[in-house]
Design a protein around this motif. Structure first.
Motif, PDB file in Angstrom:
ATOM      1  N   ALA A  78      25.757  14.958  20.076  1.00  0.00           N
ATOM      2  CA  ALA A  78      25.583  13.498  20.037  1.00  0.00           C
ATOM      3  C   ALA A  78      24.788  13.006  21.251  1.00  0.00           C
ATOM      4  O   ALA A  78      23.908  12.145  21.115  1.00  0.00           O
ATOM      5  CB  ALA A  78      26.943  12.807  19.965  1.00  0.00           C
ATOM      6  N   LEU A  79      25.067  13.563  22.427  1.00  0.00           N
ATOM      7  CA  LEU A  79      24.341  13.155  23.634  1.00  0.00           C
ATOM      8  C   LEU A  79      22.865  13.533  23.536  1.00  0.00           C
ATOM      9  O   LEU A  79      21.983  12.746  23.900  1.00  0.00           O
ATOM     10  CB  LEU A  79      24.968  13.792  24.877  1.00  0.00           C
ATOM     11  N   ILE A  80      22.583  14.725  23.047  1.00  0.00           N
ATOM     12  CA  ILE A  80      21.195  15.172  22.933  1.00  0.00           C
ATOM     13  C   ILE A  80      20.450  14.325  21.904  1.00  0.00           C
ATOM     14  O   ILE A  80      19.291  13.959  22.109  1.00  0.00           O
ATOM     15  CB  ILE A  80      21.129  16.666  22.565  1.00  0.00           C
ATOM     16  N   ARG A  81      21.108  13.981  20.817  1.00  0.00           N
ATOM     17  CA  ARG A  81      20.471  13.114  19.814  1.00  0.00           C
ATOM     18  C   ARG A  81      20.151  11.748  20.407  1.00  0.00           C
ATOM     19  O   ARG A  81      19.122  11.149  20.093  1.00  0.00           O
ATOM     20  CB  ARG A  81      21.360  12.987  18.586  1.00  0.00           C
ATOM     21  N   ARG A  82      21.032  11.241  21.258  1.00  0.00           N
ATOM     22  CA  ARG A  82      20.742   9.969  21.937  1.00  0.00           C
ATOM     23  C   ARG A  82      19.528  10.107  22.843  1.00  0.00           C
ATOM     24  O   ARG A  82      18.675   9.223  22.883  1.00  0.00           O
ATOM     25  CB  ARG A  82      21.948   9.503  22.750  1.00  0.00           C
ATOM     26  N   LEU A  83      19.454  11.217  23.564  1.00  0.00           N
ATOM     27  CA  LEU A  83      18.283  11.453  24.417  1.00  0.00           C
ATOM     28  C   LEU A  83      17.008  11.499  23.585  1.00  0.00           C
ATOM     29  O   LEU A  83      15.978  10.963  23.977  1.00  0.00           O
ATOM     30  CB  LEU A  83      18.425  12.773  25.182  1.00  0.00           C
ATOM     31  N   ALA A  84      17.084  12.151  22.437  1.00  0.00           N
ATOM     32  CA  ALA A  84      15.907  12.277  21.572  1.00  0.00           C
ATOM     33  C   ALA A  84      15.437  10.917  21.067  1.00  0.00           C
ATOM     34  O   ALA A  84      14.253  10.758  20.755  1.00  0.00           O
ATOM     35  CB  ALA A  84      16.210  13.210  20.403  1.00  0.00           C
ATOM     36  N   GLU A 127      17.893  13.838  36.769  1.00  0.00           N
ATOM     37  CA  GLU A 127      19.340  13.835  36.542  1.00  0.00           C
ATOM     38  C   GLU A 127      19.841  15.262  36.734  1.00  0.00           C
ATOM     39  O   GLU A 127      19.312  16.182  36.110  1.00  0.00           O
ATOM     40  CB  GLU A 127      19.685  13.341  35.137  1.00  0.00           C
ATOM     41  N   GLN A 128      20.833  15.417  37.584  1.00  0.00           N
ATOM     42  CA  GLN A 128      21.325  16.740  37.942  1.00  0.00           C
ATOM     43  C   GLN A 128      22.820  16.860  37.646  1.00  0.00           C
ATOM     44  O   GLN A 128      23.659  16.556  38.485  1.00  0.00           O
ATOM     45  CB  GLN A 128      21.041  17.019  39.419  1.00  0.00           C
ATOM     46  N   PRO A 129      23.156  17.336  36.438  1.00  0.00           N
ATOM     47  CA  PRO A 129      24.569  17.534  36.105  1.00  0.00           C
ATOM     48  C   PRO A 129      25.188  18.655  36.934  1.00  0.00           C
ATOM     49  O   PRO A 129      24.489  19.577  37.370  1.00  0.00           O
ATOM     50  CB  PRO A 129      24.554  17.939  34.632  1.00  0.00           C
ATOM     51  N   ALA A 130      26.468  18.581  37.131  1.00  0.00           N
ATOM     52  CA  ALA A 130      27.200  19.701  37.734  1.00  0.00           C
ATOM     53  C   ALA A 130      27.197  20.830  36.710  1.00  0.00           C
ATOM     54  O   ALA A 130      27.525  20.601  35.542  1.00  0.00           O
ATOM     55  CB  ALA A 130      28.619  19.286  38.068  1.00  0.00           C
ATOM     56  N   PRO A 131      26.807  22.045  37.099  1.00  0.00           N
ATOM     57  CA  PRO A 131      26.656  23.131  36.121  1.00  0.00           C
ATOM     58  C   PRO A 131      27.930  23.477  35.351  1.00  0.00           C
ATOM     59  O   PRO A 131      27.860  23.885  34.197  1.00  0.00           O
ATOM     60  CB  PRO A 131      26.166  24.318  36.942  1.00  0.00           C
ATOM     61  N   ASP A 132      29.088  23.285  35.970  1.00  0.00           N
ATOM     62  CA  ASP A 132      30.322  23.624  35.266  1.00  0.00           C
ATOM     63  C   ASP A 132      30.702  22.564  34.232  1.00  0.00           C
ATOM     64  O   ASP A 132      31.471  22.841  33.307  1.00  0.00           O
ATOM     65  CB  ASP A 132      31.474  23.836  36.261  1.00  0.00           C
ATOM     66  N   GLN A 133      30.149  21.367  34.353  1.00  0.00           N
ATOM     67  CA  GLN A 133      30.440  20.300  33.392  1.00  0.00           C
ATOM     68  C   GLN A 133      29.290  20.047  32.434  1.00  0.00           C
ATOM     69  O   GLN A 133      29.491  19.638  31.307  1.00  0.00           O
ATOM     70  CB  GLN A 133      30.763  18.999  34.128  1.00  0.00           C
ATOM     71  N   GLY A 134      28.070  20.261  32.910  1.00  0.00           N
ATOM     72  CA  GLY A 134      26.901  20.010  32.078  1.00  0.00           C
ATOM     73  C   GLY A 134      26.634  18.527  31.900  1.00  0.00           C
ATOM     74  O   GLY A 134      27.249  17.669  32.548  1.00  0.00           O
ATOM     75  N   MET A 135      25.706  18.242  31.015  1.00  0.00           N
ATOM     76  CA  MET A 135      25.309  16.864  30.762  1.00  0.00           C
ATOM     77  C   MET A 135      26.466  16.078  30.167  1.00  0.00           C
ATOM     78  O   MET A 135      27.146  16.547  29.263  1.00  0.00           O
ATOM     79  CB  MET A 135      24.113  16.835  29.817  1.00  0.00           C
ATOM     80  N   MET A 136      26.629  14.856  30.690  1.00  0.00           N
ATOM     81  CA  MET A 136      27.715  13.995  30.235  1.00  0.00           C
ATOM     82  C   MET A 136      27.156  12.611  29.902  1.00  0.00           C
ATOM     83  O   MET A 136      25.974  12.333  30.118  1.00  0.00           O
ATOM     84  CB  MET A 136      28.782  13.920  31.328  1.00  0.00           C
ATOM     85  N   GLU A 137      28.027  11.765  29.434  1.00  0.00           N
ATOM     86  CA  GLU A 137      27.667  10.392  29.067  1.00  0.00           C
ATOM     87  C   GLU A 137      26.917   9.678  30.191  1.00  0.00           C
ATOM     88  O   GLU A 137      25.920   8.998  29.950  1.00  0.00           O
ATOM     89  CB  GLU A 137      28.944   9.628  28.704  1.00  0.00           C
ATOM     90  N   VAL A 138      27.358   9.840  31.413  1.00  0.00           N
ATOM     91  CA  VAL A 138      26.752   9.152  32.549  1.00  0.00           C
ATOM     92  C   VAL A 138      25.272   9.505  32.693  1.00  0.00           C
ATOM     93  O   VAL A 138      24.456   8.649  33.064  1.00  0.00           O
ATOM     94  CB  VAL A 138      27.538   9.437  33.853  1.00  0.00           C
ATOM     95  N   HIS A 139      24.888  10.729  32.375  1.00  0.00           N
ATOM     96  CA  HIS A 139      23.489  11.142  32.491  1.00  0.00           C
ATOM     97  C   HIS A 139      22.632  10.485  31.422  1.00  0.00           C
ATOM     98  O   HIS A 139      21.509  10.046  31.691  1.00  0.00           O
ATOM     99  CB  HIS A 139      23.384  12.668  32.428  1.00  0.00           C
ATOM    100  N   VAL A 140      23.154  10.410  30.221  1.00  0.00           N
ATOM    101  CA  VAL A 140      22.407   9.779  29.130  1.00  0.00           C
ATOM    102  C   VAL A 140      22.289   8.278  29.378  1.00  0.00           C
ATOM    103  O   VAL A 140      21.222   7.687  29.161  1.00  0.00           O
ATOM    104  CB  VAL A 140      23.052  10.091  27.762  1.00  0.00           C
ATOM    105  N   VAL A 141      23.336   7.671  29.871  1.00  0.00           N
ATOM    106  CA  VAL A 141      23.276   6.244  30.197  1.00  0.00           C
ATOM    107  C   VAL A 141      22.220   6.003  31.278  1.00  0.00           C
ATOM    108  O   VAL A 141      21.455   5.030  31.208  1.00  0.00           O
ATOM    109  CB  VAL A 141      24.665   5.714  30.630  1.00  0.00           C
ATOM    110  N   ALA A 142      22.138   6.871  32.272  1.00  0.00           N
ATOM    111  CA  ALA A 142      21.121   6.726  33.326  1.00  0.00           C
ATOM    112  C   ALA A 142      19.718   6.769  32.728  1.00  0.00           C
ATOM    113  O   ALA A 142      18.840   5.999  33.130  1.00  0.00           O
ATOM    114  CB  ALA A 142      21.294   7.813  34.383  1.00  0.00           C
TER     115      ALA A 142
END
Length: 166
Positions: free
Chosen positions: A36-42, A136-151
């Motif tokens: 869902a996050l990647i689709r939002r980015l797209a 945007e630099q996610p923490a590798p153990d968590q990966g991309m999250m909502e906050v990154h897509v919102v940014a």
């Protein structure tokens, strides 16, 4: 703005490898929330993979994502000395962007780069790049999250040309 979205896989999308009977290669599975996050980015811009993963793995991810526009793939020609750099992919990304521009294929007006390995050299590059850049630099153990897509969405909506924002 309509950005190019440079997207890493390891440390960003963090797919889970599942063994496939009769194959020596695993199948990579993305969580529903990550899809869902990647689709939002797209919807925000054109995605380009910035990963050393083989094309068949990225094709498997693309099949799960079912995006309207097929992602591009940044050619990574990593040299041994790139591993000593704070952002090992930076040289390849810079060269790829320059080649796309020289070929008249750079139809974006800004760049978003989502990667878990972005050092000070990437921030300097972003500051000096000819178009607005969001890193945007996610923490590798968590990966991309909502906050990154919102940014990314805010960066595009504001269209202010802010550079190298975290």
């Amino acid at each position: 703005m309509k950005p190019l979205i440079l997207l890493d896989i390891d440390g960003v999308l963090n797919p889970v490898a599942r063994t496939v009977r009769g194959s020596d290669r695993p199948e990579l599975i993305l969580s529903d929330s990550r899809v869902a996050l990647i689709r939002r980015l797209a919807q925000c811009g054109r995605i380009a993979w910035v990963s050393t993963w083989p094309a068949d793995f990225t094709a498997g991810l693309e099949a799960q994502l079912q995006l309207e526009v097929e992602p591009m793939r940044v050619t990574l020609l990593l040299r041994p000395e790139d591993g000593d750099e704070p952002t090992p992919k930076l040289r390849s990304v810079s060269h790829w962007l320059a080649r796309m521009e020289a070929a008249g294929e750079a139809d974006w007006d800004s760049v978003v780069w989502v990667d878990d390995v972005l050092g000070p050299d990437a921030w300097e590059w972003a500051h000096n790049y000819g178009q607005p850049v969001l890193l945007e630099q996610p923490a590798p153990d968590q990966g991309m999250m909502e906050v990154h897509v919102v940014a990314v969405e805010v960066f595009i909506d504001e269209g202010t040309g802010g550079r190298a924002v975290d």
